[in-house]
Design an enzyme around this catalytic site. Structure first.
Site, PDB file in Angstrom:
ATOM      1  CD1 TRP A 183      -2.594   1.824   0.637  1.00  0.00           C
ATOM      2  CD2 TRP A 183      -1.390   2.635   2.359  1.00  0.00           C
ATOM      3  NE1 TRP A 183      -2.684   3.118   0.784  1.00  0.00           N
ATOM      4  CE2 TRP A 183      -2.240   3.563   1.953  1.00  0.00           C
ATOM      5  CE3 TRP A 183      -0.362   2.666   3.217  1.00  0.00           C
ATOM      6  CZ2 TRP A 183      -1.882   4.838   2.598  1.00  0.00           C
ATOM      7  CZ3 TRP A 183      -0.143   3.820   3.884  1.00  0.00           C
ATOM      8  CH2 TRP A 183      -0.925   4.942   3.673  1.00  0.00           C
ATOM      9  CD  GLU A 224      -4.631  -1.335   2.328  1.00  0.00           C
ATOM     10  OE1 GLU A 224      -3.423  -1.673   2.490  1.00  0.00           O
ATOM     11  OE2 GLU A 224      -5.392  -1.061   3.124  1.00  0.00           O
ATOM     12  CE  LYS A 226      -6.242   6.098   2.797  1.00  0.00           C
ATOM     13  NZ  LYS A 226      -5.482   6.183   3.643  1.00  0.00           N
ATOM     14  CG  ASP A 257      -8.578  -0.712   4.577  1.00  0.00           C
ATOM     15  OD1 ASP A 257      -9.695  -0.327   4.914  1.00  0.00           O
ATOM     16  OD2 ASP A 257      -7.553  -0.803   5.443  1.00  0.00           O
ATOM     17  CG  HIS A 260      -8.556   1.958   1.829  1.00  0.00           C
ATOM     18  ND1 HIS A 260      -7.369   1.511   1.614  1.00  0.00           N
ATOM     19  CD2 HIS A 260      -8.741   2.484   3.240  1.00  0.00           C
ATOM     20  CE1 HIS A 260      -6.666   1.704   2.670  1.00  0.00           C
ATOM     21  NE2 HIS A 260      -7.415   2.282   3.528  1.00  0.00           N
ATOM     22  CG  HIS A 284      -5.978  -4.120   5.634  1.00  0.00           C
ATOM     23  ND1 HIS A 284      -5.214  -3.248   5.144  1.00  0.00           N
ATOM     24  CD2 HIS A 284      -5.320  -5.468   5.551  1.00  0.00           C
ATOM     25  CE1 HIS A 284      -4.027  -3.646   5.253  1.00  0.00           C
ATOM     26  NE2 HIS A 284      -3.881  -4.908   5.592  1.00  0.00           N
ATOM     27  CG  ASP A 292      -9.122   4.851   5.775  1.00  0.00           C
ATOM     28  OD1 ASP A 292      -9.437   3.687   6.386  1.00  0.00           O
ATOM     29  OD2 ASP A 292      -7.946   4.790   5.288  1.00  0.00           O
ATOM     30  CG  ASP A 294      -7.733   2.731   9.663  1.00  0.00           C
ATOM     31  OD1 ASP A 294      -7.962   1.697   9.187  1.00  0.00           O
ATOM     32  OD2 ASP A 294      -7.331   3.553   9.063  1.00  0.00           O
ATOM     33  CG  ASP A 324      -5.244  -1.505   8.493  1.00  0.00           C
ATOM     34  OD1 ASP A 324      -4.560  -0.841   9.197  1.00  0.00           O
ATOM     35  OD2 ASP A 324      -5.291  -0.889   7.321  1.00  0.00           O
TER      36      ASP A 324
HETATM   37  C1  RNT Z   1      -3.916   2.969   4.834  1.00  0.00           C
HETATM   38  C2  RNT Z   1      -3.951   1.389   4.516  1.00  0.00           C
HETATM   39  C3  RNT Z   1      -2.894   0.666   5.310  1.00  0.00           C
HETATM   40  C4  RNT Z   1      -2.496   1.006   6.739  1.00  0.00           C
HETATM   41  C5  RNT Z   1      -1.424   0.109   7.290  1.00  0.00           C
HETATM   42  C6  RNT Z   1      -0.938   0.674   8.459  1.00  0.00           C
HETATM   43  O1  RNT Z   1      -4.895   3.376   4.689  1.00  0.00           O
HETATM   44  O2  RNT Z   1      -5.131   0.832   5.107  1.00  0.00           O
HETATM   45  O3  RNT Z   1      -3.336  -0.532   5.178  1.00  0.00           O
HETATM   46  O4  RNT Z   1      -3.466   1.294   7.503  1.00  0.00           O
HETATM   47  O5  RNT Z   1      -0.315  -0.167   6.318  1.00  0.00           O
HETATM   48 ZN    ZN Z   2      -5.440  -1.106   4.959  1.00  0.00          ZN
END
Ligand code: RNT
Ligand code: ZN
Length: 416
Positions: A183, A224, A226, A257, A260, A284, A292, A294, A324
């Site tokens: 990523w 990955e 985004k 993810d 994203h 993820h 995003d 998290d 994640d």
């Molecule tokens: C970032 C991505 C990625 C990170 C990690 C820390 O938006 O989701 O996966 O969160 O690599």
């Molecule tokens: Zn991620």
């Protein structure tokens, strides 16, 4: 009533709708989730002192963040005490452990810089997954693999290759495949003059890195995508289309993810299409709140739907499942435990659903019956089966694990 008695009564109820609770528990126990090391220290790592960059953010300053490899390893051990089953640990390259004062920049990382992690994983029967770290570094102030400056771009290509070599070492040492997830944070704050060239450079960089010789039965590479990052709102080089198409063309895995995408898009609806066109895929699992963000994974509708897609399509073995998120505003060990247990609960919920029956209702257009059954299932004694699984795995069944984590907080975290 004891856990066992409650389980027996739940077992009878599920049996009546054709669900075998014992089989469900057995399948759940085989699902390995890759727990992300970076929840333990707010994504700081050990190879630099600077701030977290790359358009991602951990907010909050709850006391007790892990500052050293030993502290992080100790905290991971503490978390795994309360998580049933056998899992994997997901590392970032920035978590290299330099011994005897030796330092290697990211383009020069070698397996030996992860020896401590391999020993840690071996002793605990854990698998290891890996992530190159293209952020929080002086050479990532601008673009990384998409940089027009050849020297910088080369640095990150070399980093990518170094990471694939390290993952091969993980897989060889631990006897199970390792996922290398790529990523990059590359993007622009404002309207680009040229959207094509950075993507072309990213593609060329990936082609070059992946042309290296590596054992594809041991190392699986994923990409990955985004939608945007903080400070990078107008343009993301590794967009959804880029990620999907590149992965398909290069024969690597797409990594999805669920933070994203645009807030009304649902990853649970994307999985079936991805499975139709990819042999394997990577996830993820996170919780985006308005962006995003998290947040810690909850046992919510979307997490259950994501788990259901993998269970219904029998795709657990085709998927690398990882977490994640990074929340620095609460006890970080509790954050790990809650997220891991919630994703496991989501899998158990799907495994306790008479999925074949529901399929028939859909195919025969019995939509009233489908709705009613789906909703009634929500109040089945799912919790009694979960508790039985925890009890037989030797971990606390309910929220009492927090008492132990609080004790660890008092004895260990607050003394940091
Ligand atoms: C970032 C991505 C990625 C990170 C990690 C820390 O938006 O989701 O996966 O969160 O690599
Ligand atoms: Zn991620």
């Amino acid at each position: 009533m004891s856990t066992k008695e409650r389980y027996e009564s739940a077992r009878e109820m599920y049996k009546k709708i054709g669900v075998d609770t014992g089989a469900a528990i057995g399948k759940l126990n085989d699902i390995a989730i890759s727990m992300h090391c970076w929840q333990g220290d707010d994504v700081r790592g050990f190879d630099h002192d600077g701030p977290l960059t790359g358009g991602i953010q951990s907010t909050g300053d709850y006391p007790g963040r892990a500052r050293t490899p030993d502290e992080l390893m100790g905290d991971i051990d503490e978390a795994f005490k309360y998580i049933p089953g056998r899992h994997k640990l997901n590392l970032h390259a920035s978590y290299a452990v330099f011994e005897d004062g030796e330092f290697a920049d990211r383009d020069r990382l070698e397996p030996k810089h992860f020896r401590r992690w391999v020993e840690f994983a071996k002793a605990r029967g854990l698998g290891l997954d890996f992530n190159p770290t293209y952020f929080s570094h002086e050479k990532s102030a601008g673009l990384t693999l998409a940089n027009p400056d050849e020297e910088i771009r080369r640095f990150w290509i070399d980093h990518t290759k170094a990471c694939i070599r390290i993952a091969e070492y993980f897989a060889t040492e631990l006897g199970q495949p390792s996922l290398v997830n790529i990523w990059i944070p590359d993007g622009l704050k404002d309207v680009p003059a040229d959207r094509y060239a950075p993507r072309a450079r990213f593609k060329a960089s990936l082609d070059e890195a992946l042309a290296m010789d590596y054992d594809k039965s041991k190392v699986y590479v994923s990409l990955e995508s985004k939608v945007f990052g903080i400070g990078l709102e107008s343009y993301t080089v590794g967009s959804a289309e880029f990620g999907m198409l590149y992965a398909k063309g290069a024969g690597i895995l797409p990594l999805i993810d669920n933070g994203h995408y645009h807030p009304t898009e649902l990853v649970s609806d994307k999985i079936s299409s991805m499975l139709l066109f990819n042999e394997k895929l990577a996830l993820h699992v996170t919780r985006p709140v308005r962006w995003d963000s998290d947040h810690v994974v909850r046992f919510d509708d979307e997490t259950r739907e994501i788990a259901k897609e993998l269970v219904v399509h029998d795709a657990i073995d085709r998927t690398f499942i990882g977490l994640d998120y990074f929340d620095g505003s609460i006890n970080r060990i509790a954050a790990w435990v809650v997220g891991m247990r919630n994703l496991q609960k989501a899998f158990l919920f799907a495994l306790l659903t008479p999925n074949k029956r529901l399929d028939v209702l859909q195919d025969t257009e019995q939509f009233t019956e489908l709705l009613v059954t789906q909703e009634e299932l929500k109040t089945y004694p799912f919790g009694d089966v979960w508790r039985q699984y925890c009890a037989q795995s030797g971990v606390p069944e309910g929220e009492d694990w927090l008492t132990a984590v609080k004790q660890y907080e008092k004895e260990v975290l607050l003394k940091r």
